[in-house]
Design an enzyme around this catalytic site. Structure first.
Site, mmCIF file in Angstrom:
data_model
loop_
_atom_site.group_PDB
_atom_site.id
_atom_site.type_symbol
_atom_site.label_atom_id
_atom_site.label_comp_id
_atom_site.label_asym_id
_atom_site.label_seq_id
_atom_site.Cartn_x
_atom_site.Cartn_y
_atom_site.Cartn_z
ATOM 1 N N SER A 190 2.571 -10.835 53.864
ATOM 2 C CA SER A 190 2.994 -9.831 54.843
ATOM 3 C C SER A 190 4.340 -10.263 55.432
ATOM 4 O O SER A 190 4.436 -11.259 56.146
ATOM 5 C CB SER A 190 1.926 -9.712 55.942
ATOM 6 O OG SER A 190 2.378 -8.821 56.929
ATOM 7 N N HIS A 194 3.569 -6.924 51.303
ATOM 8 C CA HIS A 194 3.026 -6.025 52.326
ATOM 9 C C HIS A 194 4.092 -5.864 53.412
ATOM 10 O O HIS A 194 4.583 -6.856 53.956
ATOM 11 C CB HIS A 194 1.741 -6.632 52.895
ATOM 12 C CG HIS A 194 1.079 -5.799 53.944
ATOM 13 N ND1 HIS A 194 0.268 -4.718 53.652
ATOM 14 C CD2 HIS A 194 1.089 -5.898 55.296
ATOM 15 C CE1 HIS A 194 -0.186 -4.188 54.773
ATOM 16 N NE2 HIS A 194 0.301 -4.884 55.791
ATOM 17 N N ASP A 254 5.079 -4.088 57.038
ATOM 18 C CA ASP A 254 4.525 -3.480 58.244
ATOM 19 C C ASP A 254 5.581 -2.664 58.977
ATOM 20 O O ASP A 254 6.564 -3.219 59.482
ATOM 21 C CB ASP A 254 4.025 -4.580 59.188
ATOM 22 C CG ASP A 254 2.752 -5.216 58.691
ATOM 23 O OD1 ASP A 254 1.821 -4.463 58.340
ATOM 24 O OD2 ASP A 254 2.682 -6.453 58.639
ATOM 25 N N MET A 267 6.351 -0.360 62.165
ATOM 26 C CA MET A 267 5.825 -0.058 63.513
ATOM 27 C C MET A 267 6.855 0.749 64.290
ATOM 28 O O MET A 267 8.053 0.464 64.205
ATOM 29 C CB MET A 267 5.546 -1.363 64.264
ATOM 30 C CG MET A 267 4.607 -2.298 63.524
ATOM 31 S SD MET A 267 4.382 -3.828 64.452
ATOM 32 C CE MET A 267 3.426 -4.788 63.281
ATOM 33 N N HIS A 276 2.630 -0.343 54.956
ATOM 34 C CA HIS A 276 1.615 -0.080 55.978
ATOM 35 C C HIS A 276 2.287 0.597 57.167
ATOM 36 O O HIS A 276 3.007 -0.044 57.917
ATOM 37 C CB HIS A 276 0.998 -1.440 56.370
ATOM 38 C CG HIS A 276 -0.026 -1.371 57.445
ATOM 39 N ND1 HIS A 276 -0.477 -2.494 58.094
ATOM 40 C CD2 HIS A 276 -0.704 -0.321 57.992
ATOM 41 C CE1 HIS A 276 -1.387 -2.152 58.989
ATOM 42 N NE2 HIS A 276 -1.532 -0.835 58.957
ATOM 43 N N MET A 280 2.329 1.952 60.661
ATOM 44 C CA MET A 280 1.694 1.980 61.981
ATOM 45 C C MET A 280 2.569 2.843 62.872
ATOM 46 O O MET A 280 3.288 2.345 63.749
ATOM 47 C CB MET A 280 1.558 0.544 62.526
ATOM 48 C CG MET A 280 0.435 -0.238 61.868
ATOM 49 S SD MET A 280 0.638 -2.025 62.046
ATOM 50 C CE MET A 280 1.761 -2.335 60.700
ATOM 51 N N MET A 293 -8.331 -3.252 59.012
ATOM 52 C CA MET A 293 -7.576 -4.188 59.850
ATOM 53 C C MET A 293 -8.534 -5.240 60.391
ATOM 54 O O MET A 293 -9.617 -4.916 60.880
ATOM 55 C CB MET A 293 -6.902 -3.452 61.017
ATOM 56 C CG MET A 293 -5.795 -2.491 60.625
ATOM 57 S SD MET A 293 -4.505 -3.247 59.637
ATOM 58 C CE MET A 293 -3.857 -4.481 60.775
ATOM 59 N N ASP A 314 -6.276 -7.137 56.442
ATOM 60 C CA ASP A 314 -4.935 -7.408 56.971
ATOM 61 C C ASP A 314 -5.028 -7.978 58.377
ATOM 62 O O ASP A 314 -5.473 -7.290 59.294
ATOM 63 C CB ASP A 314 -4.166 -6.069 56.972
ATOM 64 C CG ASP A 314 -2.733 -6.206 57.439
ATOM 65 O OD1 ASP A 314 -2.233 -7.336 57.546
ATOM 66 O OD2 ASP A 314 -2.104 -5.152 57.693
HETATM 67 C C1 DX5 Z 1 -0.495 -6.531 62.003
HETATM 68 C C2 DX5 Z 1 0.044 -6.431 60.600
HETATM 69 C C3 DX5 Z 1 -0.341 -7.537 59.654
HETATM 70 C C4 DX5 Z 1 0.068 -8.894 60.095
HETATM 71 C C5 DX5 Z 1 -0.526 -9.946 59.201
HETATM 72 O O1 DX5 Z 1 -0.171 -5.377 62.682
HETATM 73 O O2 DX5 Z 1 -0.366 -5.220 60.014
HETATM 74 O O3 DX5 Z 1 0.175 -7.281 58.345
HETATM 75 O O4 DX5 Z 1 1.437 -9.046 60.130
HETATM 76 O O5 DX5 Z 1 0.000 -11.155 59.589
HETATM 77 P P1 DX5 Z 1 -0.868 -12.421 60.006
HETATM 78 O O6 DX5 Z 1 -1.462 -12.916 58.715
HETATM 79 O O7 DX5 Z 1 0.137 -13.317 60.596
HETATM 80 O O8 DX5 Z 1 -1.922 -11.949 60.964
HETATM 81 ZN ZN ZN Z 2 -0.102 -4.732 57.846
#
Ligand code: DX5
Ligand code: ZN
Length: 223
Positions: free
Chosen positions: A10, A35, A37, A39, A68, A70, A139, A177
């Site tokens: 990630s 992966h 993220d 946001m 992903h 969010m 999650m 995740d």
């Molecule tokens: C949280 C993210 C995850 C996160 C995973 O909102 O979707 O992908 O970054 O990272 P670790 O393994 O550090 O929890």
């Molecule tokens: Zn994620």
């Protein structure tokens, strides 16, 4: 047929000062994909990365891009993430969106579609979309930040999703995740997960390649 085990670092846990070499480092270490993220500061309180980072990763390496979202209004961003190079787009069941229309829009673009659910959301909320998804992402932390503590109760959601998908005869990938390490990967694999999005644990590992190999072995043995 067995679902393949996938370990996706990630990128949120990478060194943002050298993202391109971090992406190369993941692939050199044997990552099956990346992966990413996204946001928006609204669906979750944090802001992270957008289309340009996905595009950079896509141009840098050839592996699967697992995006992903969010964000509150995922529908508005599907086309731009597809043209940036996403291979899977995951949208949240808790987002304020016509989820069926958004999943259909993702598939129309010719890529894989998935539903993500927060800890505390019942597996049945995701299973409603079983016919329309390739992946359900459970999650294992509250979304928004990397480096959080794994939430134990999320393992039950993974097994509920697995059970529901088997009952309906639909072969889907089940992702997890947040807060993953060796023990958590083993627990989640035993519950039915086959995609593991791992941030802090992999980026902080002394030897990322060795760790990816180890996580693969643990997931294979227990799944
Ligand atoms: C949280 C993210 C995850 C996160 C995973 O909102 O979707 O992908 O970054 O990272 P670790 O393994 O550090 O929890
Ligand atoms: Zn994620």
């Amino acid at each position: 047929m067995e679902r393949p085990i996938r370990i996706y670092p990630s990128l949120l846990a990478a060194d943002f000062g050298s993202l391109e070499s971090e992406v190369r480092r993941c692939v050199a270490a044997g990552a099956d994909g990346i992966h990413l993220d996204v946001m928006d500061g609204h669906f979750v309180p944090n802001l992270s990365m957008g289309q340009d980072i996905v595009r950079m990763a896509r141009h840098t390496v050839g592996v699967h891009m697992n995006v992903h979202l969010m964000v509150s209004n995922p529908h508005a961003h599907i086309e731009s993430f597809v043209s940036a190079g996403a291979d899977t787009i995951l949208i949240h069941v808790e987002a304020d969106s016509d989820l069926r229309a958004t999943l259909a829009a993702i598939h129309r673009e010719g890529i894989r579609a998935g539903i993500a659910i927060n800890p505390g959301t019942d597996a049945s909320e995701a299973l409603k979309y079983l016919d329309a998804v390739d992946e359900i992402l459970c999650m294992t932390v509250h979304p928004g930040f990397g480096g959080q503590e794994f939430i134990d109760s999320a393992v039950k959601t993974v097994s509920d999703v697995r059970l529901g998908s088997v009952e309906h005869g639909k072969r889907i990938d089940i992702g997890v995740d947040g807060g993953l390490n060796r023990d958590r990967v083993r627990d989640c694999a035993a519950a039915g997960a086959n995609i593991f999005d791992v941030g802090t644990h992999l980026f902080r590992a002394r030897d990322m390649a060795r760790e990816i190999k180890r996580l693969h072995e643990l997931a294979r043995k227990t799944s």
